[in-house]
Design an enzyme around this catalytic site. Structure first.
Site, PDB file in Angstrom:
ATOM      1  N   GLY A 249      41.140  42.735  39.740  1.00  0.00           N
ATOM      2  CA  GLY A 249      40.305  42.869  40.931  1.00  0.00           C
ATOM      3  C   GLY A 249      41.000  43.682  42.013  1.00  0.00           C
ATOM      4  O   GLY A 249      42.198  43.537  42.236  1.00  0.00           O
TER       5      GLY A 249
ATOM      6  N   LYS B 170      40.667  43.046  44.892  1.00  0.00           N
ATOM      7  CA  LYS B 170      41.095  42.009  45.849  1.00  0.00           C
ATOM      8  C   LYS B 170      42.621  41.959  45.941  1.00  0.00           C
ATOM      9  O   LYS B 170      43.190  41.797  47.000  1.00  0.00           O
ATOM     10  CB  LYS B 170      40.515  40.672  45.387  1.00  0.00           C
ATOM     11  CG  LYS B 170      41.102  39.438  46.017  1.00  0.00           C
ATOM     12  CD  LYS B 170      40.630  39.280  47.433  1.00  0.00           C
ATOM     13  CE  LYS B 170      41.017  37.947  48.045  1.00  0.00           C
ATOM     14  NZ  LYS B 170      42.282  37.406  47.679  1.00  0.00           N
TER      15      LYS B 170
ATOM     16  N   ASP C  78      33.056  33.688  41.550  1.00  0.00           N
ATOM     17  CA  ASP C  78      32.279  34.847  41.125  1.00  0.00           C
ATOM     18  C   ASP C  78      33.093  36.142  41.103  1.00  0.00           C
ATOM     19  O   ASP C  78      32.732  37.092  40.410  1.00  0.00           O
ATOM     20  CB  ASP C  78      31.025  35.013  41.986  1.00  0.00           C
ATOM     21  CG  ASP C  78      29.985  35.848  41.273  1.00  0.00           C
ATOM     22  OD1 ASP C  78      29.693  35.535  40.095  1.00  0.00           O
ATOM     23  OD2 ASP C  78      29.496  36.837  41.850  1.00  0.00           O
TER      24      ASP C  78
ATOM     25  N   ARG D 142      41.693  30.364  47.009  1.00  0.00           N
ATOM     26  CA  ARG D 142      42.311  29.693  48.154  1.00  0.00           C
ATOM     27  C   ARG D 142      41.332  29.376  49.277  1.00  0.00           C
ATOM     28  O   ARG D 142      41.680  28.590  50.156  1.00  0.00           O
ATOM     29  CB  ARG D 142      43.417  30.573  48.720  1.00  0.00           C
ATOM     30  CG  ARG D 142      44.646  30.578  47.845  1.00  0.00           C
ATOM     31  CD  ARG D 142      45.633  31.562  48.348  1.00  0.00           C
ATOM     32  NE  ARG D 142      46.926  31.364  47.726  1.00  0.00           N
ATOM     33  CZ  ARG D 142      47.910  32.240  47.807  1.00  0.00           C
ATOM     34  NH1 ARG D 142      47.732  33.352  48.496  1.00  0.00           N
ATOM     35  NH2 ARG D 142      49.051  31.995  47.216  1.00  0.00           N
TER      36      ARG D 142
ATOM     37  N   HIS E 203      36.093  36.365  39.819  1.00  0.00           N
ATOM     38  CA  HIS E 203      36.585  36.393  38.441  1.00  0.00           C
ATOM     39  C   HIS E 203      35.460  36.797  37.480  1.00  0.00           C
ATOM     40  O   HIS E 203      35.644  37.593  36.568  1.00  0.00           O
ATOM     41  CB  HIS E 203      37.081  35.011  38.014  1.00  0.00           C
ATOM     42  CG  HIS E 203      38.239  34.488  38.816  1.00  0.00           C
ATOM     43  ND1 HIS E 203      38.132  33.395  39.632  1.00  0.00           N
ATOM     44  CD2 HIS E 203      39.515  34.915  38.926  1.00  0.00           C
ATOM     45  CE1 HIS E 203      39.296  33.146  40.195  1.00  0.00           C
ATOM     46  NE2 HIS E 203      40.166  34.060  39.794  1.00  0.00           N
TER      47      HIS E 203
HETATM   48  P1  AMP Z   1      43.599  34.998  40.291  1.00  0.00           P
HETATM   49  O1  AMP Z   1      42.985  33.905  39.487  1.00  0.00           O
HETATM   50  O2  AMP Z   1      43.540  34.766  41.772  1.00  0.00           O
HETATM   51  O3  AMP Z   1      44.960  35.402  39.805  1.00  0.00           O
HETATM   52  O4  AMP Z   1      42.668  36.278  40.046  1.00  0.00           O
HETATM   53  C1  AMP Z   1      42.433  36.771  38.748  1.00  0.00           C
HETATM   54  C2  AMP Z   1      41.804  38.133  38.842  1.00  0.00           C
HETATM   55  O5  AMP Z   1      40.581  38.051  39.562  1.00  0.00           O
HETATM   56  C3  AMP Z   1      42.689  39.143  39.609  1.00  0.00           C
HETATM   57  O6  AMP Z   1      42.634  40.393  38.957  1.00  0.00           O
HETATM   58  C4  AMP Z   1      42.049  39.180  40.965  1.00  0.00           C
HETATM   59  O7  AMP Z   1      42.269  40.414  41.644  1.00  0.00           O
HETATM   60  C5  AMP Z   1      40.580  39.019  40.598  1.00  0.00           C
HETATM   61  N1  AMP Z   1      39.849  38.542  41.772  1.00  0.00           N
HETATM   62  C6  AMP Z   1      40.144  37.483  42.550  1.00  0.00           C
HETATM   63  N2  AMP Z   1      39.274  37.398  43.573  1.00  0.00           N
HETATM   64  C7  AMP Z   1      38.416  38.436  43.452  1.00  0.00           C
HETATM   65  C8  AMP Z   1      37.281  38.913  44.206  1.00  0.00           C
HETATM   66  N3  AMP Z   1      36.870  38.296  45.301  1.00  0.00           N
HETATM   67  N4  AMP Z   1      36.645  40.023  43.771  1.00  0.00           N
HETATM   68  C9  AMP Z   1      37.069  40.680  42.661  1.00  0.00           C
HETATM   69  N5  AMP Z   1      38.116  40.282  41.907  1.00  0.00           N
HETATM   70  C10 AMP Z   1      38.783  39.174  42.286  1.00  0.00           C
END
Ligand code: AMP
Length: 259
Positions: free
Chosen positions: A126, A128, A41, A166, A43
């Site tokens: 994000g 995050k 969620d 993760r 993403h």
């Molecule tokens: P990732 O697939 O981990 O590379 O994340 C893709 C995008 O989703 C990045 O911009 C992250 O910062 C964002 N994202 C991952 N987890 C979260 C979260 N819990 N809340 C908001 N955005 C997130």
């Protein structure tokens, strides 16, 4: 790829270029949401933010080169990769950059390649991955990439744990321990909001909260300036609290803005 209709999926750069060409010709605002898949969620919150502001949302899932099969000519890939690598801006050196050498170089390279392939008006990241977002903002400014960068708030589980691909690695016990990251951040934020200005005190308290939860492999607990990520001693301007810690075999990061 969607314009509030059925999503269209493209899997090759040739198809992607053709689709982008058509979308650009149609006019309207295009938004980009880069991901590594394993969608949750967090993403989807970026996708929702994008759909509010843009006529078209392009979400990408970058397939890691290590997922190529042995027959797929991977041998030549690293050479191309090395040539392509982009030096990240200085803000990439501290925190994550220190504990994951080369990480932001890889991120900057892939993100810049995506920005070239998908000439969107705005890209959504994000909070995050707070430092990643700053690295991308600096890169875009340094290299004159005509793309706005939006930072969207962290989406959390009901108990406060930041959603992350993760988290699925965590055992039940580790999952319970992991909530200490957000609790430690919120405790630090509360201290500052109650008037604590000594960053050392805040860091110590945050570390203690992690140790009490049995988290002893802590890469960093930082109280930093929001724009530069420089560690502060006295908290006099808007700060960001950041934690990277290992829970079992899983390395988790989280952060929280204050002020
Ligand atoms: P990732 O697939 O981990 O590379 O994340 C893709 C995008 O989703 C990045 O911009 C992250 O910062 C964002 N994202 C991952 N987890 C979260 C979260 N819990 N809340 C908001 N955005 C997130």
């Amino acid at each position: 790829m969607t314009s509030h209709r059925e999503p269209e999926v493209v899997t090759s750069i040739v198809e992607l270029k053709a689709a982008m060409h058509e979308l650009r010709a149609r006019g309207g605002r295009i938004g980009l949401v880069p991901t590594m898949g394993a969608l949750h969620d967090g993403h989807m919150s970026l996708v929702r933010a994008c759909r509010l502001e843009c006529e078209v949302t392009v979400a990408t899932i970058f397939v890691n080169p290590t997922q190529f099969g042995p027959h797929e000519d991977l041998a030549r890939y690293p050479r191309t990769w090395d040539d392509d690598l982009v030096d990240p801006p200085a803000i990439a050196r501290r925190l994550e950059g220190e504990f994951r050498p080369g990480h932001f170089r890889g991120v900057a390279t892939v993100v810049l390649k995506l920005f070239h392939l998908i000439p969107a008006h705005v890209a959504y990241f994000g909070q995050k991955d707070y430092q990643q977002c700053l690295v991308v903002r600096h890169m875009v400014a340094d290299l004159n990439v005509p793309m706005e960068i939006r930072m969207c708030p962290i989406v959390r589980e009901a108990d406060g744990l930041a959603m992350s691909s993760r988290n699925r690695y965590l055992t039940e016990t580790e999952r319970q321990q992991a909530v200490a990251l957000s609790q430690s951040l919120f405790a630090g934020r509360d201290m500052i909001e109650r008037g604590e200005c000594d960053a050392g005190h805040v860091r110590d308290h945050m570390r203690t909260r992690l140790t009490q939860a049995g988290i002893d492999r802590v890469d960093y607990v930082a109280v930093a300036e929001q724009e530069t990520l420089e560690e502060v001693e006295r908290i006099t301007s808007p700060a960001v609290l950041l934690i990277a810690a290992h829970v079992g075999q899983t390395r988790l990061i989280d952060n929280c803005l204050v002020g």
